[in-house]
Design a protein around this motif. Sequence first.
Motif, mmCIF file in Angstrom:
data_model
loop_
_atom_site.group_PDB
_atom_site.id
_atom_site.type_symbol
_atom_site.label_atom_id
_atom_site.label_comp_id
_atom_site.label_asym_id
_atom_site.label_seq_id
_atom_site.Cartn_x
_atom_site.Cartn_y
_atom_site.Cartn_z
ATOM 1 N N LEU A 268 -2.723 5.462 13.761
ATOM 2 C CA LEU A 268 -3.588 5.244 12.602
ATOM 3 C C LEU A 268 -5.036 5.430 13.029
ATOM 4 O O LEU A 268 -5.523 4.757 13.942
ATOM 5 N N ILE A 269 -5.723 6.349 12.351
ATOM 6 C CA ILE A 269 -7.115 6.663 12.676
ATOM 7 C C ILE A 269 -7.987 6.266 11.485
ATOM 8 O O ILE A 269 -7.836 6.796 10.385
ATOM 9 N N LEU A 270 -8.897 5.323 11.720
ATOM 10 C CA LEU A 270 -9.758 4.785 10.660
ATOM 11 C C LEU A 270 -11.228 4.817 11.056
ATOM 12 O O LEU A 270 -12.049 4.108 10.462
ATOM 13 N N ASN A 271 -11.586 5.628 12.023
ATOM 14 C CA ASN A 271 -12.960 5.634 12.518
ATOM 15 C C ASN A 271 -13.953 6.074 11.443
ATOM 16 O O ASN A 271 -13.608 6.782 10.500
ATOM 17 N N CYS A 272 -15.179 5.628 11.591
ATOM 18 C CA CYS A 272 -16.278 6.047 10.720
ATOM 19 C C CYS A 272 -15.999 5.748 9.250
ATOM 20 O O CYS A 272 -16.063 6.628 8.378
ATOM 21 N N ASN A 273 -15.658 4.489 8.955
ATOM 22 C CA ASN A 273 -15.529 3.999 7.594
ATOM 23 C C ASN A 273 -16.382 2.734 7.459
ATOM 24 O O ASN A 273 -17.358 2.565 8.204
ATOM 25 N N TYR A 274 -16.017 1.841 6.540
ATOM 26 C CA TYR A 274 -16.827 0.644 6.282
ATOM 27 C C TYR A 274 -16.002 -0.632 6.348
ATOM 28 O O TYR A 274 -16.260 -1.589 5.620
ATOM 29 N N PHE A 275 -15.012 -0.674 7.237
ATOM 30 C CA PHE A 275 -14.188 -1.862 7.383
ATOM 31 C C PHE A 275 -14.959 -2.955 8.114
ATOM 32 O O PHE A 275 -15.528 -2.721 9.174
ATOM 33 N N SER A 276 -14.932 -4.166 7.545
ATOM 34 C CA SER A 276 -15.621 -5.297 8.167
ATOM 35 C C SER A 276 -14.653 -6.319 8.740
ATOM 36 O O SER A 276 -15.038 -7.161 9.537
ATOM 37 N N SER A 277 -13.373 -6.234 8.335
ATOM 38 C CA SER A 277 -12.387 -7.217 8.777
ATOM 39 C C SER A 277 -10.996 -6.596 8.803
ATOM 40 O O SER A 277 -10.660 -5.767 7.950
ATOM 41 N N LEU A 278 -10.183 -7.018 9.759
ATOM 42 C CA LEU A 278 -8.795 -6.549 9.806
ATOM 43 C C LEU A 278 -8.000 -7.070 8.618
ATOM 44 O O LEU A 278 -6.969 -6.498 8.255
ATOM 45 N N LYS A 279 -8.450 -8.143 7.998
ATOM 46 C CA LYS A 279 -7.762 -8.694 6.832
ATOM 47 C C LYS A 279 -7.748 -7.702 5.675
ATOM 48 O O LYS A 279 -6.911 -7.796 4.782
ATOM 49 N N ARG A 280 -8.691 -6.749 5.682
ATOM 50 C CA ARG A 280 -8.779 -5.779 4.595
ATOM 51 C C ARG A 280 -7.990 -4.515 4.886
ATOM 52 O O ARG A 280 -8.102 -3.524 4.181
ATOM 53 N N ILE A 281 -7.187 -4.580 5.956
ATOM 54 C CA ILE A 281 -6.432 -3.393 6.350
ATOM 55 C C ILE A 281 -4.928 -3.644 6.351
ATOM 56 O O ILE A 281 -4.140 -2.779 6.002
ATOM 57 N N LEU B 18 2.355 0.055 15.146
ATOM 58 C CA LEU B 18 1.312 0.919 15.697
ATOM 59 C C LEU B 18 1.324 0.960 17.219
ATOM 60 O O LEU B 18 1.447 -0.067 17.889
ATOM 61 N N ILE B 19 1.148 2.173 17.737
ATOM 62 C CA ILE B 19 0.984 2.390 19.172
ATOM 63 C C ILE B 19 -0.446 2.811 19.475
ATOM 64 O O ILE B 19 -0.989 2.480 20.524
ATOM 65 N N GLU B 20 -1.075 3.498 18.537
ATOM 66 C CA GLU B 20 -2.463 3.951 18.723
ATOM 67 C C GLU B 20 -3.266 3.627 17.473
ATOM 68 O O GLU B 20 -2.864 3.967 16.361
#
Length: 387
Positions: A271-284, A290-292
């Motif tokens: 799962l690649i989520l780089n360069c977004n606006y996530f502030s917390s893992l709770k929102r994901i 997941l391995i990567e």
Amino acid sequence: MKIIKGQSLKNIKSKTRYEGCSFYCDWGYKITQSSFYNCSFRVGVIFLNLSNCNFENCNFSEEFVLILELSSWGKRLPDIFNISKLTHLSLENNKLTKLPPEIEKLSQLDCLQLSKNKLSELSSEIGRLINLTHLDLEDNEFIKLPSEITELENLTHLYLSKNKLSELTPEVGRLVNLTHLDLEDNELEELPPEIWELSTLTLLDLHENRLPEIPPEIGRLVNLTYLDLEDNELEELPPEIGKLVNLTHLDLGMNYLEYLPFGHFPKLTKLILNCNYFSSLKRINLPISLIELDLSSNMLLELEGVDQLSSLKKLDLSHNDLTEIPVNIGKLQNLTTLNLECCGLTKLPIEIKQLSFLSQLNLKENKIDRKTRKKIKHWLPTTKVIF
């Protein structure tokens, strides 16, 4: 011209007439001015040149491949269209601006590679290559999907990345056997509804386009294992994306996402989520398979729940606002690579030493003093620690 009759051979030479021979060849032959009559090729054979060669009543038990570089031919294609037994033709990187209509004579073609040319249209005759399953048009100058392609209903792999496509015609829905559709690096701002009817797709690459949204119909592509939506203009995703339960690779990097409406992805490993606006893992709501995981360059302030990702081997948290790492990081005992570059860290918890498989730890551009650095290296004696 030398004549060879009725022999079993492992080599092919130029300026030779072969009659009734059987070939057991390796690949990569450059031959000219040779003729083959009643010959049998018992294994797949690959030629890099076939100038002035003839094949009559020959049998090819496996692939018959021709890879041409026109640098050795000038600006004109050699006469290859009488080689009706060809199954694989590569004309990659030859500055071609058009294909001759004689292409239709290659009726046995299974794979046609035309990438890295100057094509902006295709001759109508290409639609008669009904045995084509692989068509590579990457890195050309197409502005729209050539209508001729939609006649190739046996296509399974279609590569159109690095063109100038601004739209796809609804006729793309006719390609009902597609498993791989690569549209990376184009100028698409919307997709026709028919694309969501391609239920056999296992790979869909829409990386680097201009898509502002993905419709709920994406949930119909239940056979997808690889989905790349990186570098678009997405602010949210429909909940229906959670229906893609066969996904193993999902790339959503370089968008404008703040949360993910994830369902249960039992097979997702990357799962690649780089360069977004996530502030917390709770929102994901990250899947535990997941391995990567790449969460670099977001706005993360905390890592609550990260310890549940017990299968993780690679974790990138660089360029966030973490300031500290929780003690439960030690539960990620399968980690081999951990990137914490530029996170404002001054220390790490002692539990980091529980990561016995960790081979690399990146702590560059943090605020860790010399004494703490020494302590971290002591905790992780076999890990390459980069400060």
